[in-house]
Design a protein around this motif. Sequence first.
Motif, PDB file in Angstrom:
ATOM      1  N   ASP A  17      -9.784  13.074   1.033  1.00  9.68           N
ATOM      2  CA  ASP A  17     -10.131  13.446   2.404  1.00  9.68           C
ATOM      3  C   ASP A  17      -9.269  12.565   3.299  1.00  9.68           C
ATOM      4  OD1 ASP A  17     -11.220  13.906   4.904  1.00  9.68           O
ATOM      5  OD2 ASP A  17     -13.287  13.948   4.181  1.00  9.68           O
ATOM      6  N   GLY A  52      -8.681  15.902   6.460  1.00  9.54           N
ATOM      7  CA  GLY A  52      -9.270  16.803   5.487  1.00  9.54           C
ATOM      8  C   GLY A  52      -8.607  16.795   4.129  1.00  9.54           C
ATOM      9  N   VAL A  53      -8.739  17.912   3.444  1.00 12.51           N
ATOM     10  CA  VAL A  53      -8.408  18.017   2.022  1.00 12.51           C
ATOM     11  C   VAL A  53      -6.904  17.911   1.773  1.00 12.51           C
ATOM     12  CG1 VAL A  53      -8.538  19.480  -0.018  1.00 12.51           C
ATOM     13  CG2 VAL A  53     -10.460  19.407   1.585  1.00 12.51           C
ATOM     14  N   GLU A 210     -13.921  20.065   1.037  1.00 12.60           N
ATOM     15  CA  GLU A 210     -14.150  18.831   1.784  1.00 12.60           C
ATOM     16  C   GLU A 210     -15.435  18.120   1.363  1.00 12.60           C
ATOM     17  OE1 GLU A 210     -14.827  19.207   5.985  1.00 12.60           O
ATOM     18  OE2 GLU A 210     -16.012  21.030   5.786  1.00 12.60           O
ATOM     19  N   GLY A 213     -14.706  15.615  -1.309  1.00 12.04           N
ATOM     20  CA  GLY A 213     -13.575  14.735  -1.110  1.00 12.04           C
ATOM     21  C   GLY A 213     -13.944  13.254  -1.096  1.00 12.04           C
ATOM     22  N   THR A 215     -12.390   9.425   0.442  1.00 13.93           N
ATOM     23  CA  THR A 215     -11.445   8.815   1.369  1.00 13.93           C
ATOM     24  C   THR A 215     -10.738   7.640   0.701  1.00 13.93           C
ATOM     25  OG1 THR A 215     -13.067   7.254   2.240  1.00 13.93           O
ATOM     26  CG2 THR A 215     -12.956   9.440   3.292  1.00 13.93           C
TER      27      THR A 215
END
Length: 309
Positions: A17, A52-53, A210, A213, A215
């Motif tokens: 992400d 995002g993705v 998402e 996901g 980070t």
Amino acid sequence: MARRRKGQAVSGWINLDKGYDLGSTTAVTRVRRLFDAQKAGHAGTLDPLATGVLPIALGEATKTVPFLMDADKSYRFTIAWGRTTATYDREGETLATSDVRPGPDAVAALLPRFIGEIDQIPPAYSAIKVDGERAYDLARAGETVELAARKVVIHAARLAEAPDADHVTLEIDCGKGTYVRALVRDLAEGLGACGHVSALRRTRVGRFHEADGVTLDMLEEMGYEARRSEALLPVETALDDIPVLAVTDEDAFRLKQGRSVVLVPRQVEMVRAGLKPGSRTVSAMAGGMMVALCEMRAGRLEPSRVFHL
């Protein structure tokens, strides 16, 4: 003597992400370093201003990147009315302004015009090459960039919300090569307004969503290799629309040597039932592991990409 590749033989996908103001190449480099992977790549650039993705391939998963590049994608984005910019996003130089503020009903009524296969002219500020140069480099140098229209497919487009008179948020599902900024440009023109993308988020790439996901901060907080491996998805995650065929250990050995294997009629029919029109690509698996991507021809599997997992 061959030089030993630096890093670990880590293979799989990370459903990253991506955060705001982070380049895709920088994101790949940071993920590769976190996993100490020998090689890495990504499936489709995401602008620094977008979030995002961003699927990132490590090790042997890089061999499946071309398949994910062709996957359908979903985006959620906000249009800010009143200003058209050179880049069609909030960072660009202002080209025009307008007091027109299209209402949500007017936006929703125009959306069907952009659903299906359409001709779309990419933005001048894009990574498309013109005579060997990136279009955005030419545009930044002050040159006039004229790009030809391309066929793209938008499967669905819907109004998500209209928080105030100055903004509207939309969601689309689309095929490869679709530019959200170009869609916003064309929507604004169709509504007799000025507008640009004020926020953009990619919510899906193929099977990567998402909601699943991770980070960079999450990966860093995992702290050590064993925990980070929990975020690593199988190599075959990118191959969601390719039929899978289980092969014997003997056939797996042959395929890894680059040799073809003969299929029995039952296997041929099974594979044919799962193939997309015009495709011959089959994923060969043994013991729950990817062995090779193959082409099925005349009842035989011929390996095109072999995996060492």
